[in-house]
Design a protein around this motif. Structure first.
Motif, mmCIF file in Angstrom:
data_model
loop_
_atom_site.group_PDB
_atom_site.id
_atom_site.type_symbol
_atom_site.label_atom_id
_atom_site.label_comp_id
_atom_site.label_asym_id
_atom_site.label_seq_id
_atom_site.Cartn_x
_atom_site.Cartn_y
_atom_site.Cartn_z
ATOM 1 N N PHE A 1 1.398 -3.973 7.936
ATOM 2 C CA PHE A 1 -0.189 -3.784 8.406
ATOM 3 C C PHE A 1 -0.754 -4.400 7.198
ATOM 4 C CE2 PHE A 1 0.646 1.053 9.121
ATOM 5 C CZ PHE A 1 -0.142 1.100 10.543
ATOM 6 N N THR A 2 -1.761 -4.908 8.103
ATOM 7 C CA THR A 2 -2.499 -6.034 7.217
ATOM 8 C C THR A 2 -3.941 -5.344 6.762
ATOM 9 O OG1 THR A 2 -3.964 -6.335 9.589
ATOM 10 C CG2 THR A 2 -2.382 -7.838 9.033
ATOM 11 N N ARG A 3 -4.607 -5.621 5.519
ATOM 12 C CA ARG A 3 -5.545 -5.239 5.019
ATOM 13 C C ARG A 3 -6.946 -4.635 6.141
ATOM 14 N NH1 ARG A 3 -5.522 -9.177 1.181
ATOM 15 N NH2 ARG A 3 -7.142 -10.440 2.244
ATOM 16 N N LYS A 4 -7.434 -5.248 6.874
ATOM 17 C CA LYS A 4 -8.162 -5.454 8.224
ATOM 18 C C LYS A 4 -7.949 -3.799 8.869
ATOM 19 C CE LYS A 4 -11.289 -6.917 11.516
ATOM 20 N NZ LYS A 4 -11.482 -7.693 12.277
ATOM 21 N N LYS A 5 -6.472 -3.421 9.190
ATOM 22 C CA LYS A 5 -5.780 -2.429 10.264
ATOM 23 C C LYS A 5 -5.838 -1.743 8.925
ATOM 24 C CE LYS A 5 -3.110 -5.517 13.450
ATOM 25 N NZ LYS A 5 -1.606 -5.586 13.397
ATOM 26 N N THR A 6 -6.043 -1.134 7.969
ATOM 27 C CA THR A 6 -5.400 -0.292 6.726
ATOM 28 C C THR A 6 -6.794 0.224 6.449
ATOM 29 O OG1 THR A 6 -3.388 -1.257 5.878
ATOM 30 C CG2 THR A 6 -4.986 0.337 4.478
ATOM 31 N N LEU A 7 -7.756 -0.818 6.205
ATOM 32 C CA LEU A 7 -9.032 -0.253 5.671
ATOM 33 C C LEU A 7 -9.750 -0.223 7.876
ATOM 34 C CD1 LEU A 7 -10.719 -2.996 3.614
ATOM 35 C CD2 LEU A 7 -10.343 -0.648 2.943
ATOM 36 N N ILE B 1 -8.068 2.140 9.729
ATOM 37 C CA ILE B 1 -6.977 3.570 9.545
ATOM 38 C C ILE B 1 -8.186 4.324 8.338
ATOM 39 C CG2 ILE B 1 -5.294 4.676 8.969
ATOM 40 C CD1 ILE B 1 -3.402 2.329 10.342
ATOM 41 N N MET B 2 -8.884 4.367 7.275
ATOM 42 C CA MET B 2 -9.215 4.015 6.598
ATOM 43 C C MET B 2 -10.414 4.987 7.122
ATOM 44 S SD MET B 2 -7.401 2.113 3.275
ATOM 45 C CE MET B 2 -7.955 3.738 2.181
ATOM 46 N N VAL B 3 -11.276 4.324 8.545
ATOM 47 C CA VAL B 3 -12.687 4.616 8.504
ATOM 48 C C VAL B 3 -13.643 3.905 8.288
ATOM 49 C CG1 VAL B 3 -14.115 6.622 9.580
ATOM 50 C CG2 VAL B 3 -11.991 7.067 8.848
ATOM 51 N N PHE B 4 -13.175 2.575 7.521
ATOM 52 C CA PHE B 4 -14.273 1.978 6.855
ATOM 53 C C PHE B 4 -14.076 0.533 7.883
ATOM 54 C CE2 PHE B 4 -12.667 3.191 2.780
ATOM 55 C CZ PHE B 4 -14.047 2.814 2.173
ATOM 56 N N SER B 5 -14.742 0.674 8.795
ATOM 57 C CA SER B 5 -14.441 0.569 10.005
ATOM 58 C C SER B 5 -16.142 -0.640 10.272
ATOM 59 C CB SER B 5 -14.823 0.913 11.757
ATOM 60 O OG SER B 5 -16.030 2.096 11.782
ATOM 61 N N GLU B 6 -16.590 -0.612 9.671
ATOM 62 C CA GLU B 6 -18.100 -1.140 9.350
ATOM 63 C C GLU B 6 -18.373 -2.319 9.051
ATOM 64 O OE1 GLU B 6 -19.095 1.826 7.023
ATOM 65 O OE2 GLU B 6 -18.777 2.124 9.398
ATOM 66 N N LEU C 1 -9.371 -0.867 -2.336
ATOM 67 C CA LEU C 1 -10.645 0.596 -1.516
ATOM 68 C C LEU C 1 -8.776 0.543 -1.262
ATOM 69 C CD1 LEU C 1 -13.327 -0.839 0.505
ATOM 70 C CD2 LEU C 1 -13.193 0.444 -1.206
ATOM 71 N N ILE C 2 -8.341 -0.247 -0.822
ATOM 72 C CA ILE C 2 -6.594 0.533 0.044
ATOM 73 C C ILE C 2 -5.550 0.454 -1.542
ATOM 74 C CG2 ILE C 2 -4.534 -0.905 1.121
ATOM 75 C CD1 ILE C 2 -6.406 -2.998 2.306
ATOM 76 N N ALA C 3 -6.445 0.063 -2.521
ATOM 77 C CA ALA C 3 -5.420 0.665 -3.662
ATOM 78 C C ALA C 3 -5.573 2.418 -4.093
ATOM 79 C CB ALA C 3 -5.382 -0.138 -4.659
ATOM 80 N N ASP C 4 -6.585 2.431 -4.016
ATOM 81 C CA ASP C 4 -7.350 3.963 -4.115
ATOM 82 C C ASP C 4 -7.070 4.642 -2.825
ATOM 83 O OD1 ASP C 4 -8.599 2.872 -5.900
ATOM 84 O OD2 ASP C 4 -10.965 2.467 -5.177
#
Length: 75
Positions: A4-10, A12-17, A30-33
Motif C-alpha cells: 500500500f502507498t501512504r495515500k491508499k493507506t490514509l 482506508i483510514m478515512v483521511f480522504s480530504e 498518522l499511519i504509524a498511530d
C-alpha cells in the motif's frame, strides 16, 4: 502482494480530504498511530462549587488548586 502507498493507506483510514496537502512526516505519523479518522465534537461542561454561604462558583484552572475549598475559597 502489492504494498500500500501512504495515500491508499490514509484513504482506508478515512483521511480522504487533503491527503496531498499533509506533509510526508505527518502522513507517516498518522499511519504509524493507526486507527480510523472520525468526526467528533467536544463540549465543555463547567464544574461548579457551592461554598458554605450557598454561592455557586465555576471551577477554573486558576482556582481549582485551592487547598481548602470550604474555608479559604474567596477571591
Amino acid at each position: 502482494m502489492i504494498p500500500f502507498t501512504r495515500k491508499k493507506t490514509l484513504k482506508i483510514m478515512v483521511f480522504s480530504e487533503k491527503i496531498d496537502t499533509l506533509p510526508e512526516e505527518m502522513q507517516e505519523e498518522l499511519i504509524a498511530d493507526g486507527g480510523v479518522k472520525v468526526d467528533s465534537e467536544v463540549e465543555y461542561e463547567p464544574t461548579f462549587y457551592t461554598d458554605l454561604d450557598g454561592v455557586e462558583h465555576i471551577v477554573t484552572e486558576k482556582n481549582k488548586e485551592k487547598s481548602n475549598w470550604n474555608l479559604d475559597w474567596r477571591e
